[in-house]
Design a protein around this motif. Structure first.
Motif, mmCIF file in Angstrom:
data_model
loop_
_atom_site.group_PDB
_atom_site.id
_atom_site.type_symbol
_atom_site.label_atom_id
_atom_site.label_comp_id
_atom_site.label_asym_id
_atom_site.label_seq_id
_atom_site.Cartn_x
_atom_site.Cartn_y
_atom_site.Cartn_z
ATOM 1 N N MET A 134 0.725 -15.375 9.889
ATOM 2 C CA MET A 134 1.432 -14.119 9.658
ATOM 3 C C MET A 134 2.644 -14.252 8.746
ATOM 4 O O MET A 134 3.057 -13.285 8.113
ATOM 5 C CB MET A 134 1.860 -13.505 10.989
ATOM 6 N N ALA A 135 3.237 -15.449 8.683
ATOM 7 C CA ALA A 135 4.448 -15.615 7.878
ATOM 8 C C ALA A 135 4.165 -15.609 6.379
ATOM 9 O O ALA A 135 5.080 -15.448 5.575
ATOM 10 C CB ALA A 135 5.168 -16.903 8.266
ATOM 11 N N LEU A 136 2.899 -15.791 6.012
ATOM 12 C CA LEU A 136 2.536 -15.848 4.594
ATOM 13 C C LEU A 136 2.315 -14.447 4.026
ATOM 14 O O LEU A 136 1.500 -13.678 4.548
ATOM 15 C CB LEU A 136 1.258 -16.668 4.400
ATOM 16 N N LYS A 137 3.007 -14.134 2.950
ATOM 17 C CA LYS A 137 2.753 -12.864 2.264
ATOM 18 C C LYS A 137 1.329 -12.839 1.713
ATOM 19 O O LYS A 137 0.748 -11.776 1.523
ATOM 20 C CB LYS A 137 3.774 -12.652 1.147
ATOM 21 N N GLU A 161 -2.847 3.064 -6.549
ATOM 22 C CA GLU A 161 -1.587 3.773 -6.800
ATOM 23 C C GLU A 161 -0.460 3.203 -5.927
ATOM 24 O O GLU A 161 0.670 3.022 -6.397
ATOM 25 C CB GLU A 161 -1.766 5.271 -6.518
ATOM 26 N N ILE A 162 -0.766 2.917 -4.670
ATOM 27 C CA ILE A 162 0.231 2.332 -3.768
ATOM 28 C C ILE A 162 0.657 0.955 -4.280
ATOM 29 O O ILE A 162 1.845 0.607 -4.251
ATOM 30 C CB ILE A 162 -0.334 2.232 -2.338
ATOM 31 N N LEU A 163 -0.293 0.191 -4.792
ATOM 32 C CA LEU A 163 0.012 -1.159 -5.285
ATOM 33 C C LEU A 163 0.929 -1.126 -6.507
ATOM 34 O O LEU A 163 1.653 -2.097 -6.774
ATOM 35 C CB LEU A 163 -1.287 -1.909 -5.608
ATOM 36 N N GLN A 164 0.915 -0.033 -7.225
ATOM 37 C CA GLN A 164 1.765 0.077 -8.415
ATOM 38 C C GLN A 164 3.189 0.547 -8.078
ATOM 39 O O GLN A 164 4.071 0.521 -8.932
ATOM 40 C CB GLN A 164 1.125 1.043 -9.413
ATOM 41 N N GLU A 165 3.414 0.943 -6.837
ATOM 42 C CA GLU A 165 4.745 1.409 -6.445
ATOM 43 C C GLU A 165 5.726 0.241 -6.385
ATOM 44 O O GLU A 165 5.343 -0.909 -6.142
ATOM 45 C CB GLU A 165 4.672 2.104 -5.074
ATOM 46 N N ASP A 166 6.984 0.540 -6.598
ATOM 47 C CA ASP A 166 8.037 -0.482 -6.596
ATOM 48 C C ASP A 166 8.530 -0.692 -5.162
ATOM 49 O O ASP A 166 9.653 -0.333 -4.797
ATOM 50 C CB ASP A 166 9.190 -0.052 -7.509
ATOM 51 N N THR A 167 7.665 -1.265 -4.331
ATOM 52 C CA THR A 167 7.976 -1.523 -2.927
ATOM 53 C C THR A 167 7.519 -2.934 -2.561
ATOM 54 O O THR A 167 6.779 -3.577 -3.312
ATOM 55 C CB THR A 167 7.267 -0.512 -2.014
ATOM 56 N N SER A 168 7.931 -3.400 -1.398
ATOM 57 C CA SER A 168 7.549 -4.740 -0.939
ATOM 58 C C SER A 168 6.074 -4.773 -0.560
ATOM 59 O O SER A 168 5.459 -3.726 -0.321
ATOM 60 C CB SER A 168 8.395 -5.147 0.265
ATOM 61 N N ILE A 169 5.528 -5.975 -0.474
ATOM 62 C CA ILE A 169 4.124 -6.128 -0.087
ATOM 63 C C ILE A 169 3.917 -5.618 1.335
ATOM 64 O O ILE A 169 2.878 -5.037 1.661
ATOM 65 C CB ILE A 169 3.669 -7.603 -0.227
ATOM 66 N N GLU A 170 4.951 -5.782 2.201
ATOM 67 C CA GLU A 170 4.856 -5.283 3.564
ATOM 68 C C GLU A 170 4.769 -3.764 3.595
ATOM 69 O O GLU A 170 3.986 -3.185 4.368
ATOM 70 C CB GLU A 170 6.064 -5.746 4.393
ATOM 71 N N GLU A 171 5.550 -3.094 2.743
ATOM 72 C CA GLU A 171 5.505 -1.633 2.685
ATOM 73 C C GLU A 171 4.167 -1.147 2.156
ATOM 74 O O GLU A 171 3.593 -0.159 2.644
ATOM 75 C CB GLU A 171 6.649 -1.107 1.805
ATOM 76 N N LYS A 172 3.654 -1.806 1.138
ATOM 77 C CA LYS A 172 2.334 -1.449 0.601
ATOM 78 C C LYS A 172 1.268 -1.598 1.698
ATOM 79 O O LYS A 172 0.387 -0.735 1.854
ATOM 80 C CB LYS A 172 1.986 -2.338 -0.592
ATOM 81 N N TYR A 173 1.358 -2.685 2.439
ATOM 82 C CA TYR A 173 0.411 -2.978 3.517
ATOM 83 C C TYR A 173 0.415 -1.859 4.564
ATOM 84 O O TYR A 173 -0.634 -1.333 4.944
ATOM 85 C CB TYR A 173 0.797 -4.321 4.135
ATOM 86 N N LYS A 174 1.615 -1.470 5.021
ATOM 87 C CA LYS A 174 1.730 -0.408 6.027
ATOM 88 C C LYS A 174 1.173 0.909 5.491
ATOM 89 O O LYS A 174 0.496 1.656 6.210
ATOM 90 C CB LYS A 174 3.194 -0.233 6.426
ATOM 91 N N LYS A 175 1.463 1.199 4.230
ATOM 92 C CA LYS A 175 1.026 2.464 3.648
ATOM 93 C C LYS A 175 -0.501 2.514 3.511
ATOM 94 O O LYS A 175 -1.134 3.547 3.757
ATOM 95 C CB LYS A 175 1.683 2.650 2.277
#
Length: 295
Positions: A134-137, A161-175
């Motif tokens: 889990m600790a690995l992005k 589209e979500i992947l192109q947003e300027d957010t963290s990988i964790e935020e993209k994952y949740k979205k």
């Protein structure tokens, strides 16, 4: 080991834990089944691969704090790896055994490694099925890529589209998890959609739900030194099992674990995704029993 076959609710660190024993009559080193999630349960495993394993081995099921049929801690944040390890240590003391084997699937594989690292003199052999780190992005990336690969075109486009947003990988994952439907999740976890349907039937029958509290707590309070940096210190004989079509943790995570464990072997399941114990049950049981019997 003094306890008999059957189900128990035992007070461990102020929380009633559900424990079940099968196959005590075999008098083997007990095989503990460690479920995934985080926050899942053992209902499906104890109705699929579990009964076949207990025909030859002593099998012990236990559901982690706040999971399945075990009680929830008072605090929504009381799910740290250290707390899970302390619970397990008390369970071992209650069962009164000197050596045990571990079989962990998904996050349960990661937890099995943490338990082994913390309790090296107690753990004999380890089986890891589709284990996580889990600790690995990287793990977030693997699962996101898996979703994109099985989604229909409109959904895949939304993910892009979500992947192109300027957010963290964790935020993209949740979205992305917020927009996927059950059919897409089933294609992520299973190669055989007939098995996926049976899995969902068992989940519905169980009436057990993942609250998401354990996952949130573990993400909020990660261990100080990530597990992947400590793998080389685990010396127990280990079997890694991975479905070739696993898009959830998959071959990349299993590769990291296999490569860094000093005493491991790896078995690929060609007709499975994330749950070989469900999609290739006969082979899974055969491989696990052979590994446990080997000297």
């Amino acid at each position: 080991m003094k306890i008999e076959n059957g189900e128990y609710l035992i007070d461990i660190n102020g929380i009633k834990h559900w424990i079940k024993v099968e196959g005590k009559e075999h008098n083997t080193i007990p095989l503990f089944i460690i479920h995934g999630g985080p926050g899942g349960n053992l209902y499906t495993f104890e109705r699929t691969a579990g009964p076949f394993l207990s025909q030859e081995r002593t099998v012990i099921y236990y559901e982690q704090r706040g999971c399945g049929r075990s009680e929830k801690p008072l605090s929504d944040k009381a799910y740290s790896i250290n707390e899970l390890i302390n619970d397990f240590k008390k369970i071992i003391e209650w069962i009164d055994v000197k050596k045990i084997d571990l079989l962990g699937y998904s996050f349960g594989g990661e937890l099995a490694l943490e338990l082994t690292y913390a309790l090296p003199t107690i753990i004999n052999k380890i089986i890891l099925s589709g284990p996580s780190l889990m600790a690995l992005k990287t793990q977030y990336m693997i699962q996101i890529a898996g979703f994109v690969s099985v989604a229909n075109l409109p959904l895949a486009n939304k993910m892009e589209e979500i992947l192109q947003e300027d957010t963290s990988i964790e935020e993209k994952y949740k979205k992305i998890w917020g927009i996927v439907d059950n059919e897409t999740v089933d294609r992520l976890f299973f190669l055989n959609q007939g098995i996926a349907k049976k899995y969902r039937q068992l989940v519905k029958e169980s009436n057990l739900h993942n609250t998401g509290l354990m996952l949130a707590a573990l993400q909020e309070n990660p261990v100080e030194i990530p597990l992947y940096e400590r793998l080389q210190e685990i010396t127990q004989q280990t079997l890694v099992i991975t479905g070739v079509h696993d898009r959830n943790t998959g071959i990349p995570i299993s590769t990291i674990i296999y490569r860094n464990l000093v005493n491991s072997e790896w078995n690929l399941f060609n007709s499975s995704a994330h749950f070989p114990e469900l999609e290739e049950t006969d082979k899974f049981v055969r491989i696990v029993l052979r590994f446990l019997k080997a000297s």
